[in-house]
Structure formats: C-alpha cells, structure tokens
Design a protein around this motif. Sequence first.
Motif: not given
Length: 425
Positions: A116-120, A324-329, A331-334, A365-370
């Motif tokens: 998944c885009a935000i982690g395994t 700090t993101e502790r849930i998903f490895e 989740r900084f695509m933004h 122009p921007v885009m995100a995958t989540d």
Amino acid sequence: MDRIVINGGHSLSGKVATGGSKNAALPLLFASLLANGTHRFNNVPKLMDIDSTAILLEHLDCTMHREGDQVTVETRTCAEPFAPYDIVRKMRASILCLGPLLARYGEARVSLPGGCAIGTRPINLHVEALGQLGAEMEVEGGYVHAWANHGLTGNTIVFENATVGGTENLLLAATLARGTTILENAAKEPEIVDLADYLRAMGARIEGDGSSVIHIEGVDQLQPAEHTVIPDRIEAGTLLLAGAISGGDVTVTQCVPGHLDALLKRLSDCGFELETGPDWMRIMPRSEWGAVDISTEPYPGFPTDLQAQFMALMTLAQGTSVITERIFENRFMHVQELARMGANITPKTQVAIVRGDSGALSGAPVMATDLRASASLVLAGLAAENETVVNRIYHLDRGYERLEEKLKTLGAQIERRSESEHPVS
Ligand code: EPU
C-alpha cells in the motif's frame, strides 16, 4: 481523471456538517455477513470504498441498496466464501470479510491485499489471532485459505501491536465462536466501539470495547439489526483544519468533539481559540499561530489520518514543528508535494521537521498517492497564493464525500474539473 482547482488565500467562514465515518461503516457492512436477513445502516457516506464493499458483498451473495445516506444489506447464505484479488486489491479493508466468513461458514478464501502507498500493512496479526481461535491457514497463490472444520473456539489473544483492523476482524469472528474470547492490547478507536454496538444490537455479547481488553462471549446465532454510523472524526478534523489554515471562523457540526481531543489540544497549543458543544466545534480566526510537535499514536493519541493535514498547517506556523509518524512507515508522501508549494520540510525516516516561518505557500500543480496526503494538499491550496491544482483526486474520493462542495459552502474558491477542462500541467 478529475482534479481540484483552488484559488487560495480566502478565509473560510460558516457551518459545515460532517458525514458518516468511512472507517466505521466498512466493518459494519462486513458485519452483515454474520446473519441472513435485512441489515439497515443510516449515515453511510457515499464513497468509493463503500462502493467497493458493495461489489464484494454482492460477490458474496448479498445485495446492497442505497437510498440517500441509508443503506440496506440483504444477506443470503453465501454459496462460496471467496474474496477475489480484483476486488480486494482496490480496498484493503476487504480483509474484514475473513473473520465473519470463517465464523459463519467455517471456511474462507480471501486474497491478500498486498502493499500500500503508506506502508507494507501486513495482515499477520489478523491471521495469527484467527489461528488462535482454532482456524487452520494456508497461503497459496496470493490467497489466504482459512478453515475451521469444527468451528471457532474462544481463546485469549494478546495482540503484539494494537491493530484496528485486526481487532475488528477478531470481534467479528469471535461473536459466533464457542465460549469466551478475550482480546488484550485491543485497539480502542471509536470505530471499534461502533462495530461492537452494532454486533450487540445483533445479539452478540461483548464488553470492554473502547478499552484495551475486550471480552466476547460467543453466541449460536445473530440477527440483522439497524444502526446509525458515527460521524467521521477524520473528516471533521480535516474541515476544522481547513478553517485554521485559512485564518477562518468555521463551525463543524454533526461531529463528536470528544473523538478529536488530541487534535483540539494541539490546536489550542498553537494558540487557536476553540469552542465545542455536544456535537459541534468551532475554530476562531487567527492570522498567526505557533508551531507544535506531534507524534501519531493509536487512539486516543494524535491520529495518523490527520498527520498530513496538520503538517500543512505547520508549514505556515511561527517556528519549527517536529512531526513523528509512528503508525505507518511511509506516510510522508505529501512532504515533497508541499515542498513544491514552497514549504520548508526536512523528512527523516519517520520524522519530518517543518520550518514554518519560511514565507507564504504558493500555488502549484501537485498530486498525492494517498487519501490523507491529498487532503493535506487541498488544505495547503486554500492558504496558498494563486492557483493550486490537485491531481489524481480519486484518492480523495475514496474517503471524503464531496470535500470541494463542503469547502465551497464555507467560501473557498475551489472546483472540481475534469481533465478536458484543464490541461495537465
Ligand atoms: N499491522 C501489522 N500487522 C497486522 C495489522 C497491522 O503489522 O496484521 C501494523 C500496520 O502495518 C500498521 C499498524 O499495525 O503499522 C496499525 O495498523 P492497523 O491495523 O491499526 O490499521 P488498519 O486497520 O489497516 C485502519 C484505518 C486506517 C488508519 C489505521 C490507524 C480502516 C479501513 N483503515 O487501518 O485508515 O490509518 O487504522 O488508525 O479503518 C485512512 O482512512 O486513510 C486510513 C489509512
């Protein structure tokens, strides 16, 4: 493919209502696999993930029907408890059919959801815990095949990590298992409590949901019932943050402020003035706000699903914020997309350092995958100078119902355009 075009720099004001919770509605719909008959759900948001669930339920011989925000699921005995890859790959929450199918039919074959885009995002904890209820498992050809020839039997399960989906799958399965199941280190999210409320309405015997230890006394049979889905705390938080980042005066209605204590506390630490009532919350206008650190945690900690949106706010704060993101490895695509709008962010492995006083954001122009990353770009666009175009908004449509229309009622200059109306930049 649709995109959202925002002309930023306008303060939002007014009232906006929250819809039903996506992450509560999905497990509730899967609960309907547990009993034949008509299940009725109110306040079900109109989202792509709900449509994907309907396709899977139909594949499992149920019929889902929607009228406004009311959804009925007509459940019939399923001829083949099988969830194919083509459906599961579109929505990870499809794995929530594993528990109920196994409990009801003693067998299920469900595709593994994959990365998944935000982690395994593995499902090992779901599978191991179902094994502790007596299910045998085999992974073959990308599918998990689970069976329990003599039915499931209650047990004490200690989750290694608090997992929302794992807790839901086990709640769903244990309601029909023989004897008592105790879930320790269970997730405490409001969506778990909502699921337990519906299961109790169906005749399940559950206690302790909302705490880290849940007791389930298995019953022989459940009956369909009726339930109103809780408000979406992440949508409510996103709308409040839209008010904050635009320097606006926004009241979010039809929500449960108590579900957002961690966000409200951080906003107040930033210097925002807030008011709350039983089912509404209001943020007052501010032209400047302070930087605060956040660290995502399981509920009642700061939700990972609001991390990206909060980061957008911090790009304009006075000072430096450590996120700090502790849930998903992953989740900084933004971060890179916010940087394209002029934000000064240094990403490390699971920490991002956001330097707020590096000037205004400028539209791009921007885009995100989540899904939540897309929401953060919309928020940044509301505050940026000139035009921001958020591409690939099907991610946004998976989890927000008409976000641009809701923001428009608050005075945002925002619209959805199809590709033909706006060339790819
Ligand atoms: N985990 C494992 N093994 C498992 C299950 C989870 O290692 O078997 C790990 C995950 O990889 C993750 C952590 O445990 O690092 C927590 O995952 P959890 O199972 O709690 O998350 P989930 O059930 O997959 C739900 C929401 C997510 C939300 C998380 C955390 C739904 C449908 N999804 O996911 O929502 O971020 O809980 O609160 O309820 C979203 O709406 O944008 C979204 C991603």
